[in-house]
Design a protein around this motif. Sequence first.
Motif, short mmCIF file in Angstrom:
data_model
loop_
_atom_site.label_atom_id
_atom_site.label_comp_id
_atom_site.label_asym_id
_atom_site.label_seq_id
_atom_site.Cartn_x
_atom_site.Cartn_y
_atom_site.Cartn_z
N GLY A 77 -8.92 -25.18 -2.64
CA GLY A 77 -9.04 -25.60 -1.02
C GLY A 77 -7.60 -25.79 -0.36
N ARG A 78 -6.60 -25.72 -1.01
CA ARG A 78 -5.42 -25.95 -0.67
C ARG A 78 -4.53 -24.55 -0.41
N THR A 79 -3.38 -24.59 0.38
CA THR A 79 -2.51 -23.58 0.56
C THR A 79 -1.32 -23.71 -0.16
N VAL A 80 -0.88 -22.64 -0.83
CA VAL A 80 0.48 -22.90 -1.72
C VAL A 80 1.53 -21.83 -1.02
N TYR A 81 2.74 -22.33 -1.01
CA TYR A 81 3.95 -21.76 -0.39
C TYR A 81 5.23 -21.88 -1.11
N GLU A 82 6.12 -20.83 -0.74
CA GLU A 82 7.41 -20.97 -1.35
C GLU A 82 8.12 -22.31 -0.59
N ALA A 83 8.36 -23.29 -1.23
CA ALA A 83 8.67 -24.73 -0.61
C ALA A 83 9.93 -24.58 -0.11
N LEU A 84 11.04 -23.75 -0.38
CA LEU A 84 12.26 -23.86 -0.04
C LEU A 84 12.31 -23.43 1.64
N TYR A 85 11.39 -22.97 2.23
CA TYR A 85 11.38 -22.63 3.65
C TYR A 85 10.99 -23.77 4.38
N ASP A 86 10.64 -24.94 3.57
CA ASP A 86 10.19 -26.26 4.25
C ASP A 86 11.57 -27.26 3.93
N PRO A 87 11.90 -27.83 5.18
CA PRO A 87 12.97 -28.61 5.12
C PRO A 87 12.59 -30.04 4.13
N ARG A 88 11.36 -30.65 4.17
CA ARG A 88 11.27 -31.73 3.33
C ARG A 88 11.48 -31.82 1.72
N PRO A 89 10.67 -30.48 1.41
CA PRO A 89 10.90 -30.28 -0.02
C PRO A 89 12.72 -30.05 -0.50
N ALA A 90 13.38 -29.18 0.74
CA ALA A 90 14.73 -29.15 0.04
C ALA A 90 15.31 -30.53 0.13
N GLU A 91 15.03 -31.45 1.18
CA GLU A 91 15.61 -32.72 1.18
C GLU A 91 15.26 -33.32 -0.01
N VAL A 92 14.32 -33.32 -0.85
CA VAL A 92 13.70 -33.83 -1.90
C VAL A 92 14.80 -33.45 -3.16
N ILE A 93 15.20 -32.37 -3.20
CA ILE A 93 16.20 -31.95 -4.34
C ILE A 93 17.57 -32.46 -3.94
N LEU A 94 17.82 -32.80 -2.52
CA LEU A 94 19.35 -33.16 -2.38
C LEU A 94 19.34 -34.49 -2.51
N GLU A 95 18.07 -35.27 -2.49
CA GLU A 95 17.88 -36.83 -2.67
C GLU A 95 18.02 -37.17 -4.19
N ALA A 96 17.46 -36.00 -4.99
CA ALA A 96 17.64 -36.12 -6.44
C ALA A 96 18.92 -36.05 -7.05
N LEU A 97 19.63 -35.08 -6.45
CA LEU A 97 21.00 -34.90 -6.70
C LEU A 97 21.76 -36.18 -6.49
N ARG A 98 21.47 -36.77 -5.12
CA ARG A 98 22.41 -37.92 -4.59
C ARG A 98 22.12 -39.01 -5.88
N ALA A 99 20.88 -39.24 -6.17
CA ALA A 99 20.39 -40.28 -6.99
C ALA A 99 20.66 -40.10 -8.49
N GLN A 100 21.16 -39.01 -8.82
CA GLN A 100 21.40 -38.64 -10.38
C GLN A 100 19.93 -38.99 -10.99
N ALA A 101 18.90 -38.27 -10.46
CA ALA A 101 17.73 -38.65 -10.92
C ALA A 101 17.15 -37.87 -12.16
N ARG A 102 16.25 -38.53 -13.05
CA ARG A 102 15.60 -37.94 -14.05
C ARG A 102 14.21 -37.80 -13.69
#
Length: 480
Positions: free
Chosen positions: A120-145
């Motif tokens: 029932g959901r729609t899936v898409y290439e997330a890099l077009y969307d600012p929020r997912p791209a921000e999530v990647i940068l946040e993880a890099l900033r936090a040195q996340a695992r």
Amino acid sequence: MSEATPQAVTRSAATGGPGLLASLDPLLREWLPRQRWFAGKGRPVTGFSLVAATELLPLDAKLGLYHLLVRAHQPLPPVQGGGVPHPGDCYQLLIGVREALPPRLAPALIGHVHEGPLAGRTVYEALYDPRPAEVILEALRAQARVGGLRFERREEIRSDLVPRLVTAEQSNSSVIYGDAFILKLLRRVLPGVNPDLELPLALAREGCPRVPPPTAWMSAEVADESYLLGVLQPFVQGATDGWELALRGLAKGEDFSAEARALGRATAEVHTALARALPTVTLAHLQVQSLVDGMTERLQAAAQAVPALRPYAPGLQSAFDALADLAAEGHTWTAQRVHGDLHLGQCLRSASGQWSLIDFEGEPAKPLAERRMAQPVARDVAGMLRSFDYAAHSAGGPPAPAWAAACRAAFCAGYAEAGGHDPRTDPVLLRAYETDKAIYEVVYEARHRPDWLPVPLSAVRRLATDTEADAGAGAGADVR
């Protein structure tokens, strides 16, 4: 490395694993082969297997984000040159999930899921969307695992950077963050040490200003194997890549020799720094014979695949035989780490006129171990010489062989100024590498762009008879 992560990336889940992939399977079979970075074009996808799945944003009413490593299974291509068929390429996917896509995300659509955990959901290439791209940068900033994902950094990263996807066709994907950084996300990933991070890190330790130093990177640990997934580097504002710059100058009838000379100096500086940072080796008779054997195998396979190449095969083979003869006489060569896929499109000129080299991934179709082998610097020089030839045939007007010859000569002269060695003084080695590159180009164009086949064939005709190997006056680059 800190275990603390921003809330957006604190949850990692076994997201249904195979069930998730099964629900996406029919959509990915249609969507994946259409992507520029998909390596298996021309062969149907027969299925997928899941390498790893990580939930980066928990699925809620508005948005979910999954990071997947997926192996695409296809009929095996014909084996050429004694190679071993690969069991299937592994791709990095960032899948966004929404109830429905807003119009701005229409180009990112993968499809609508009808069964499984995302039904029932729609899936898409997330890099077009600012929020997912921000999530990647946040993880890099936090040195996340997060699950098997590892995010690391060498320097602080600001948190107020707005992301935007680079939409130009690329063999990977890139996101620019506020004109401060650019994140290159590898799409076809392999386990092992990747030169796209290894070499820029080594150059950064040497203080080489010609290569943007890695600021941060992300990787995945899967079954005791490590996959490099992406590298964040400073964004060179106002930069133009060498391919675009060369075509622009050609269209205006402008001389490019000064730029080619400066690019030769920059290339030599990078080679010198790599030789300081990493071990060098000496290639004697047996090592050179092995190198020549590989070139010969590629020529034989290419001649079998492209009939237009066959009349020139004996002359091309003479370029390799001449190198083997020199080695048999006791001549040796120094080999070191090199760029491995150097052409005008891998070079950036800043607004101030400084040249930088980027994308040290090497030829993506080759195994990592082969990409990391020490090689003569002539490999990179030959790639750039071939690139000038391609530009001279690509500007929209008639071919410009005099322009290409002037650029080749200027590049070699600039290389000699900064590197202390003019590549033209070793014509047999340079001719062998140019010949090997032109043969690769013939096969590529015959398979993917038949209209372009005359470009490398013109070089093949010259190289097949160029026993004097006048490198300064003849040859062109990686396919653009």
